[in-house]
Design a protein around this motif. Structure first.
Motif, short mmCIF file in Angstrom:
data_model
loop_
_atom_site.label_atom_id
_atom_site.label_comp_id
_atom_site.label_asym_id
_atom_site.label_seq_id
_atom_site.Cartn_x
_atom_site.Cartn_y
_atom_site.Cartn_z
N HIS A 169 1.81 6.20 -6.71
CA HIS A 169 2.11 4.76 -6.73
C HIS A 169 2.20 4.24 -5.31
O HIS A 169 2.28 5.03 -4.37
CB HIS A 169 3.45 4.51 -7.42
CG HIS A 169 3.43 4.76 -8.90
ND1 HIS A 169 3.58 5.99 -9.45
CD2 HIS A 169 3.27 3.93 -9.95
CE1 HIS A 169 3.51 5.92 -10.77
NE2 HIS A 169 3.33 4.67 -11.11
N GLY A 170 2.31 2.92 -5.16
CA GLY A 170 2.59 2.35 -3.85
C GLY A 170 3.96 2.82 -3.37
O GLY A 170 4.80 3.21 -4.18
N SER A 171 4.19 2.76 -2.06
CA SER A 171 5.44 3.31 -1.51
C SER A 171 6.68 2.61 -2.06
O SER A 171 7.73 3.22 -2.18
CB SER A 171 5.45 3.20 0.01
OG SER A 171 4.26 3.73 0.53
N THR A 211 -5.88 -6.27 -4.07
CA THR A 211 -4.98 -5.28 -4.66
C THR A 211 -3.97 -5.96 -5.57
O THR A 211 -3.36 -6.94 -5.19
CB THR A 211 -4.24 -4.55 -3.53
OG1 THR A 211 -5.17 -3.76 -2.81
CG2 THR A 211 -3.16 -3.63 -4.08
N ILE A 264 -0.48 0.62 -8.28
CA ILE A 264 -1.38 -0.23 -7.50
C ILE A 264 -2.79 -0.19 -8.09
O ILE A 264 -3.38 0.88 -8.20
CB ILE A 264 -1.44 0.22 -6.02
CG1 ILE A 264 -0.03 0.35 -5.43
CG2 ILE A 264 -2.30 -0.74 -5.22
CD1 ILE A 264 0.68 -0.93 -5.17
N ARG A 289 -0.47 -5.51 -7.62
CA ARG A 289 0.72 -4.66 -7.79
C ARG A 289 1.26 -4.85 -9.20
O ARG A 289 1.63 -5.96 -9.58
CB ARG A 289 1.82 -5.05 -6.79
CG ARG A 289 1.45 -4.66 -5.37
CD ARG A 289 2.61 -4.90 -4.43
NE ARG A 289 2.24 -4.44 -3.09
CZ ARG A 289 2.80 -4.86 -1.98
NH1 ARG A 289 3.77 -5.77 -2.03
NH2 ARG A 289 2.42 -4.40 -0.82
N LEU A 345 -6.37 -0.99 -7.14
CA LEU A 345 -6.99 -1.16 -5.82
C LEU A 345 -8.39 -1.74 -5.91
O LEU A 345 -9.34 -1.00 -6.18
CB LEU A 345 -7.12 0.23 -5.17
CG LEU A 345 -5.98 0.76 -4.31
CD1 LEU A 345 -6.27 2.20 -3.94
CD2 LEU A 345 -5.82 -0.10 -3.08
N ASN A 356 -3.60 3.49 -6.97
CA ASN A 356 -2.69 4.26 -6.13
C ASN A 356 -1.47 4.49 -7.01
O ASN A 356 -0.81 3.55 -7.42
CB ASN A 356 -2.34 3.44 -4.89
CG ASN A 356 -1.30 4.13 -4.01
OD1 ASN A 356 -0.84 5.22 -4.32
ND2 ASN A 356 -0.92 3.47 -2.94
N PHE A 374 -9.63 13.06 -2.07
CA PHE A 374 -9.81 11.67 -2.52
C PHE A 374 -11.28 11.26 -2.45
O PHE A 374 -11.73 10.40 -3.20
CB PHE A 374 -8.90 10.70 -1.74
CG PHE A 374 -9.26 10.48 -0.30
CD1 PHE A 374 -8.98 11.43 0.65
CD2 PHE A 374 -9.88 9.30 0.10
CE1 PHE A 374 -9.31 11.21 1.98
CE2 PHE A 374 -10.22 9.08 1.43
CZ PHE A 374 -9.93 10.05 2.37
#
Ligand code: HEM
Ligand code: HEM
Ligand code: SF4
Ligand code: SF4
Length: 412
Positions: A118-120, A84, A125, A86, A127, A116, A18
């Motif tokens: 994806h988000g959990s 952030t 996401i 969503r 960012l 991200n 990353f």
């Protein structure tokens, strides 16, 4: 560019780094260069450098954006604001490259370009951006048909396994239910009105590839109620080693049907005499073990639907919980009216009785299953418990005595 000796070490090794990715973007985005700077500082100090909380959003919505500010704004002005966004993902995370390019173009223009994926919970996401960019970013998203996901004390973005799109075990159309639930609960997603968060996750079968049972207040898990379909010729091919167990994904070269399948059936309801495989289906608990090992020979039945489980959440406050069964079997056909009504009843009961920041699973523990079932209009059925209570501290209600006086031992 800031000096980042600690982060630089994470550029070696085989896994995609990353840090490498961030550095690539940092060349054209000041916010990402400063993100690397603040991250390096956190590695050194072993402490976060984000301030507590942050409340930002877009007009009309109470959720979807998580505000964040660094506590070192003079040193790292690029991340003074680093909010952030969503973005509600498509069911099953299926994208076209056109859709992804559209999202990237919007985010390149209005944010850090970092994602991200994806988000959990499932959201795409975005960012890192500044407060003044939120409305224009939101306007671009909605103009292209995208919407924000959930956050705060609201319905969160539902998510689902790939289901019928790519899996022969899916017992209902997970993607369709996920989409329908998302559309149906738009108000609850965008305008927090619950005691705390509420998540829905949809898995097509008990393998539970979105881990619904552990991380959704409402876990919808596909299941069947008739017989497992057996292809005798394929059973023979597994026994003879022509077919590899678990689609080639197991360590065994050749399946020993007795040792690997029938002896491991948790309810011991299978039998294999070296020739014929038999299943006593009324004692099968749909664990998926046999089907997962022999996908070419065994398939779920055709009378399919879902088991609904409620209550899972992470440890805070009263300890981690997994969802437990509240409805053993529900038909899952479009447009899912019964399901939507039940979720509505549950969130209503919880909103009425729940304490501030009390998850629905904790409320169920506090008030008890009896209050819960009565409150949402469900029958008490044996499948909701693993074992009956072991203590005698049972609450009797007047209606129990009345029923007993009329000669009925238990109220229904
Ligand atoms: C053979 C030995 C013991 C027997 C037969 C016994 C029996 C019992 C019984 C019948 C109860 C009532 C349980 C209920 O109604 O749910 C009880 C509760 C209790 N016992 Fe014992 N007990 C024994 C040893 C001990 C010892 C050694 C301790 C303490 C070191 C202890 C502490 C307690 C406590 C604190 C409770 C109340 C628990 C609660 O209300 O949560 N017991 N015991
Ligand atoms: C004829 C003998 C006994 C009688 C009539 C009797 C009666 C009672 C009663 C009425 C309670 C209150 C129950 C409740 O409010 O839920 C109680 C509680 C308790 N008894 Fe006895 N008991 C007797 C013998 C014993 C013996 C021998 C022990 C210990 C071995 C014992 C241990 C306890 C304990 C620990 C509790 C507290 C339970 C709790 O509240 O969790 N009892 N008993
Ligand atoms: S949960 Fe079941 S239906 Fe969904 S992808 Fe996994 S194995 Fe297939
Ligand atoms: S699904 Fe599980 S419980 Fe049912 S027959 Fe197969 S191994 Fe046994």
């Amino acid at each position: 560019m800031h000096k980042t000796p600690l982060l630089d070490k994470l550029e070696s090794g085989p896994w995609p780094s990353f840090i490498k990715d961030l550095k690539r973007v940092a060349k054209r985005k000041k916010s990402v260069a400063d993100l690397l700077g603040v991250l390096e500082r956190s590695y050194k100090d072993k402490i976060t450098h984000w301030k507590h909380g942050g409340i930002v959003g877009v007009l009309g919505y109470g959720s979807g954006i998580i505000g964040r500010y660094t506590d070192l704004p003079e040193e790292f002005p690029g991340v003074e604001h680093f909010h952030t966004v969503r973005v509600n993902q498509p069911s099953g995370w299926f994208y076209t490259t056109k859709a992804l390019r559209e999202l990237c173009d919007i985010w390149d223009e209005h944010g850090s370009s970092l994602l991200n994926v994806h988000g959990s919970t499932g959201d795409m996401i975005f960012l890192g951006t500044t407060t003044d960019q939120l409305e224009p970013c939101f306007a671009k998203l909605t103009a292209k048909g995208w919407d924000l996901g959930g956050s705060g004390s609201a319905m969160r973005s539902p998510s689902c396994c790939v289901g019928m799109a790519r899996c022969e075990w899916s017992c209902y159309d997970t993607m369709d239910l996920c989409y329908e639930a998302t559309q149906h609960f738009q108000f609850e997603m965008h305008r927090p009105s619950f005691p705390y968060k509420f998540k829905i996750k949809c898995s097509g079968c008990p393998n539970d590839c979105v881990a619904a049972v552990a991380r959704a207040d409402m876990s919808v898990i596909g299941v069947w109620k008739d017989d497992i379909r057996i292809d005798k010729a394929a059973v023979k091919a597994y026994a003879g080693g022509e077919l590899k167990p678990r689609g080639g994904g197991s360590p065994y070269a050749k399946l020993d049907i007795k040792a690997d399948v029938t002896d491991l059936c948790p309810t011991a309801c299978m039998n294999y005499d070296g020739k014929t495989l038999k299943i006593d289906n009324k004692n099968c608990n749909h664990c998926m073990h046999c089907i997962s090992l022999m996908p070419m020979a065994l398939r779920p039945g055709t009378a399919t639907g879902a088991t609904l489980l409620l209550g899972s959440h992470a440890p805070i406050l009263e300890g981690a919980q997994m969802s437990w069964v509240i409805v053993p079997f529900m038909e899952m056909e479009h447009p899912y009216d019964e399901f939507k009504e039940l979720v509505g009843n549950i969130t209503e009961w919880w909103s009425e009785h729940g304490k501030n920041r009390e998850r629905v699973g904790e409320l169920m523990l506090r008030l008890g299953m009896r209050e819960f079932l009565k409150g949402v209009g469900l029958e008490p059925v044996p499948q909701t418990v693993k074992t009956p209570r072991a203590n005698p501290f049972f609450f009797w209600h007047q209606e129990d005595f009345d029923a007993e006086a009329k000669g009925r031992k238990y109220i229904k």
